[in-house]
Scaffold this active site. Structure first.
Site, PDB file in Angstrom:
ATOM      1  N   SER A  31       0.850  -1.191   0.000  1.00 33.78           N
ATOM      2  CA  SER A  31       0.000   0.000   0.000  1.00 33.78           C
ATOM      3  C   SER A  31       0.883   1.237   0.000  1.00 33.78           C
ATOM      4  CB  SER A  31      -0.909   0.008   1.236  1.00 33.78           C
ATOM      5  OG  SER A  31      -1.569   1.251   1.386  1.00 33.78           O
TER       6      SER A  31
ATOM      7  N   TYR B  33      -2.593  -1.342  10.566  1.00 36.21           N
ATOM      8  CA  TYR B  33      -2.585  -1.618   9.118  1.00 36.21           C
ATOM      9  C   TYR B  33      -1.376  -0.957   8.462  1.00 36.21           C
ATOM     10  CZ  TYR B  33      -4.074  -1.690   4.237  1.00 36.21           C
ATOM     11  OH  TYR B  33      -4.121  -1.873   2.866  1.00 36.21           O
TER      12      TYR B  33
END
Length: 342
Positions: free
Chosen positions: A186, A199
């Site tokens: 990401s 996360y």
């Protein structure tokens, strides 16, 4: 406010334009010198994709199916995975490909299960040549309100499962001297934000894994034709992150991207042998400017606008992974754990 946004858009484009021109000039020079992407016959490739039942995983599977590859699809959502399989088979049949698509019920957080089904895939399809570690998890809670179980699952899925997959498949790729390992990370693995702290941490770990593994292969197998790729997309329109999209400002500068676009860039990264891919591409230059050229107060304001002042407020606590788990239990009632369909 519209005039202010228009002025900001003009300033950003003015800053980014020289970078875009320089990149385009460099790219055209490489083409003029004869550099072209590696031509792949995907009908000879066996691709394994984790988290294939929904979202980006499904789009990656459909994209490889259009290219003619055989597919091994891993997920704990048997219903969604079956739907992905049927869509891939329809594409293969429409193109008269003879490639195969098999689905497997695999919990990638369990190392022993990963190793066992890796052998099953080798028996059913052969040795895979492309590994896509796509499975991901986000709890939608802040660090202090997140349960210990959610924290462990975040790192199990996002950070540890790629390691189990690499241990299961990389030795065979190195022996054959061919293969690609693609880790779906990401942008948050490069540029941190507030809110989903665990996360962000787990995606930093996956990015570090790709970089370290690439160096390790180069050190131990200097002429290896096994390549490690890391794809770092910004927010996508998937079930996992749809609730956060309403919290994001400045979409005209950093637009929300589609899973279909990211899936196409996965194939592009393999064909061009790109190590790290940030999507959208211009986010690399925005990140550089934000990190090194802007004053700290403006940089912090910009990050709050891009990621949202309270990005978790609108997050659906009953997220996609929870839904998958319930559907898995429903499917498994009165059935065997393994679902393996052609």
């Amino acid at each position: 406010m519209i005039d202010l946004f228009g002025f900001l858009r003009f300033i950003i484009n003015l800053i980014l334009y020289p970078f875009a021109v320089a990149f385009l000039t460099f790219y055209r020079c490489l083409q003029w010198l004869g550099l072209q992407p590696i031509a792949y016959n995907y009908q000879d490739q066996i691709v394994l994709i984790t988290g294939s039942a929904n979202g980006l995983g499904r789009e990656i599977a459909l994209t490889f199916a259009r290219a003619g590859a055989s597919l091994a699809l891993w997920d704990i959502d048997d219903i969604g995975n079956r739907e992905t399989q049927q869509q891939c088979l329809a594409i293969l049949h429409s193109h008269n490909y003879t490639s195969r698509v098999r689905i497997y019920h695999v919990d990638v957080t369990r190392a022993t299960e990963v190793y066992a089904y890796a052998e099953r895939v080798r028996y059913d399809l052969g040795q895979i040549s492309i590994l896509i570690a796509n499975a991901g998890y986000v709890s939608g809670r802040s660090l202090l309100t997140e349960s210990d179980a959610d924290i462990e699952r975040t790192f199990d899925v996002n950070s540890l499962s790629p390691i189990w997959l690499i241990k299961a498949f990389l030795p065979y790729m190195l022996d054959a001297n061919r293969g690609h390992v693609v880790l779906i990370s990401s942008v948050l693995g490069i540029h941190a934000c507030h809110g989903p702290v665990t996360y962000v941490s787990s995606k930093h770990a996956s990015l570090g894994l790709s970089r370290s593994l690439r160096l390790d292969i180069h050190a131990t197998h200097p002429n290896s034709r096994v390549f490690i790729h890391c794809i770092c997309p910004y927010l996508m329109r998937t079930k996992m992150f749809n609730p956060m999209l309403t919290q994001i400002s400045l979409k005209f500068i950093v637009p929300i991207i589609s899973p279909h676009y990211v899936a196409k860039q996965v194939l592009d990264a393999i064909e061009w042998r790109r190590n790290e891919v940030i999507l959208p591409y211009h986010l690399k230059y925005i990140g550089f400017i934000n990190d090194y050229l802007l004053p700290a107060w403006f940089s912090e304001w910009f990050l709050f606008q891009v990621s949202g002042k309270r990005p978790l407020d609108a997050f659906n606590k009953d997220n996609e992974e929870d839904t998958r788990e319930r559907r898995r239990k429903q499917v498994n009632t009165g059935q065997t754990e393994n679902i393996d369909l052609i």
